[in-house]
Design a protein around this motif. Structure first.
Motif, short mmCIF file in Angstrom:
data_model
loop_
_atom_site.label_atom_id
_atom_site.label_comp_id
_atom_site.label_asym_id
_atom_site.label_seq_id
_atom_site.Cartn_x
_atom_site.Cartn_y
_atom_site.Cartn_z
N LYS A 160 0.83 -1.21 0.00
CA LYS A 160 0.00 0.00 0.00
C LYS A 160 0.87 1.26 0.00
O LYS A 160 0.57 2.23 -0.68
CB LYS A 160 -0.92 0.00 1.22
CG LYS A 160 -2.05 -1.02 1.15
CD LYS A 160 -3.00 -0.72 0.03
CE LYS A 160 -4.16 -1.70 0.01
NZ LYS A 160 -5.08 -1.44 -1.13
N ASN A 161 1.95 1.22 0.80
CA ASN A 161 2.86 2.36 0.84
C ASN A 161 3.49 2.60 -0.54
O ASN A 161 3.66 3.75 -0.97
CB ASN A 161 3.96 2.13 1.88
CG ASN A 161 3.45 2.32 3.30
OD1 ASN A 161 2.43 2.97 3.51
ND2 ASN A 161 4.13 1.74 4.26
N ALA A 162 3.88 1.50 -1.21
CA ALA A 162 4.47 1.62 -2.54
C ALA A 162 3.45 2.20 -3.52
O ALA A 162 3.79 3.05 -4.36
CB ALA A 162 4.95 0.26 -3.03
N GLU A 163 2.19 1.75 -3.37
CA GLU A 163 1.13 2.27 -4.23
C GLU A 163 0.90 3.77 -3.98
O GLU A 163 0.75 4.55 -4.91
CB GLU A 163 -0.16 1.49 -3.98
CG GLU A 163 -1.31 1.90 -4.88
CD GLU A 163 -2.57 1.10 -4.61
OE1 GLU A 163 -3.64 1.50 -5.10
OE2 GLU A 163 -2.47 0.06 -3.92
N ILE A 164 0.89 4.14 -2.69
CA ILE A 164 0.72 5.55 -2.34
C ILE A 164 1.88 6.38 -2.88
O ILE A 164 1.69 7.49 -3.39
CB ILE A 164 0.61 5.71 -0.81
CG1 ILE A 164 -0.71 5.10 -0.31
CG2 ILE A 164 0.70 7.17 -0.39
CD1 ILE A 164 -0.81 5.00 1.20
N GLU A 165 3.09 5.81 -2.79
CA GLU A 165 4.28 6.51 -3.30
C GLU A 165 4.16 6.74 -4.81
O GLU A 165 4.48 7.81 -5.31
CB GLU A 165 5.54 5.68 -2.98
CG GLU A 165 6.84 6.35 -3.37
CD GLU A 165 7.13 7.59 -2.56
OE1 GLU A 165 7.91 8.44 -3.06
OE2 GLU A 165 6.61 7.73 -1.44
N ARG A 166 3.68 5.69 -5.51
CA ARG A 166 3.49 5.84 -6.97
C ARG A 166 2.45 6.91 -7.28
O ARG A 166 2.64 7.72 -8.20
CB ARG A 166 3.06 4.51 -7.58
CG ARG A 166 4.16 3.46 -7.67
CD ARG A 166 3.76 2.31 -8.58
NE ARG A 166 2.59 1.60 -8.09
CZ ARG A 166 2.64 0.59 -7.25
NH1 ARG A 166 3.81 0.17 -6.78
NH2 ARG A 166 1.54 -0.01 -6.85
#
Length: 293
Positions: A192-198
């Motif tokens: 989820k963090n990676a998705e938010i970062e993207r």
């Protein structure tokens, strides 16, 4: 001279030592159950028996005779009258087969080849870990044999050792399960963090693009404003002035010829500036500088 009872008791303690050694090596609850059934014949005057460990809504049940072992894991354990009484008092209970309907035994040991002639007495030994699990050990004596106080004591020793190891195995399994759940949640959070970062990176890039588009649009609008207020006004002012000159002396053909030439030149100049302004305006209105998303 050593009595038969003393020899029998010594053999039982030796058998219990082997049982304890086997229990200590078990890695899961099924292996633990089979270890109990394997050694119980050397420790108890049994013909068939049942061990149940439970906590809240969960239970782990072993039913066995000389030829068959069934292990059941489930929820919603239903306790019979004798079981409820023993677990309430935590005192071993002993009854004869005349005191308990055989239908009850047949119901509990459904799937086993048990009849009314297979036992003399029934014993139920309860044990509670209080903070973890509660258990009971129910067993039947062989035909024409009675269950002694020593039998009950060994049953309690066996059950105590069994329950301690069972609690240890379940605690380890529950810890592993919790660890797996935590690891899964951490992976989910990381994803989820990676998705938010993207999303943030995309938003930042989109903001940059929008800012550049707005700046380009403002530059175009400024240029458009300059053309309309200066570049178009200049040839238009020239045309208006030349028309006044032409109107002042309509009879001077040479003057009119010069005025017409100048009007033509100013008109072309005005036309070019209007075209340039229209190009800027059309480019702005059709999304040349503001992209739809």
């Amino acid at each position: 001279m050593v009595s038969v009872e003393a020899v029998s008791l010594r053999l039982r303690y030796e058998a219990f030592s082997k049982y304890a050694a086997g229990i200590s090596k078990c890695k899961d609850t099924d292996a633990l159950a089979h270890m109990l059934v394997k050694h119980v014949k050397y420790l108890m005057p049994f013909n068939f028996g049942r061990v149940v460990v439970f906590k809240s809504d969960y239970f782990h049940e072993i039913r066995y005779d000389k030829h068959k072992t069934l292990i059941t894991v489930g929820t919603g354990l239903v306790l019979k009258g004798l079981e409820r009484l023993a677990l309430t008092t935590m005192i071993p209970k002993l009854v004869t087969k005349q005191e308990i309907p055989f239908e009850l035994i047949a119901d509990i040991f459904e799937g086993f080849d048990i009849n009314e002639n297979d036992y003399e007495e029934l014993a139920l030994v309860p044990l509670s870990n209080k903070t973890v699990y509660t258990a009971f050990f129910g067993f039947a004596s062989r035909p024409k044999l009675r269950i002694s106080q020593i039998d009950n004591q060994f049953a309690k020793l066996m059950l105590d050792l069994y329950l301690t190891k069972f609690s240890e195995i379940k605690l380890s399994l529950d810890a592993q399960l919790q660890s797996a759940v935590i690891e899964s949640n951490l992976q989910l959070i990381s994803a989820k963090n990676a998705e938010i970062e993207r999303v943030l990176i995309n938003q930042e890039q989109l903001i940059k693009e929008r800012t550049a588009q707005l700046q380009a649009r403002n530059t175009a609008l400024e240029e458009y404003s300059w053309i309309t207020s200066h570049e178009i006004r200049r040839p238009l002012a020239n045309i208006l002035g030349l028309l006044q000159l032409a109107q002042a002396d309509m009879n001077d053909l040479d003057n009119l010829r010069d005025v017409i030439n100048l009007l033509t030149s100013s008109a072309y100049e005005l036309d070019e500036e209007i075209k340039r302004a229209n190009i800027l305006l059309n480019k702005d209105l059709t999304g040349g500088f503001i992209a739809e998303t």
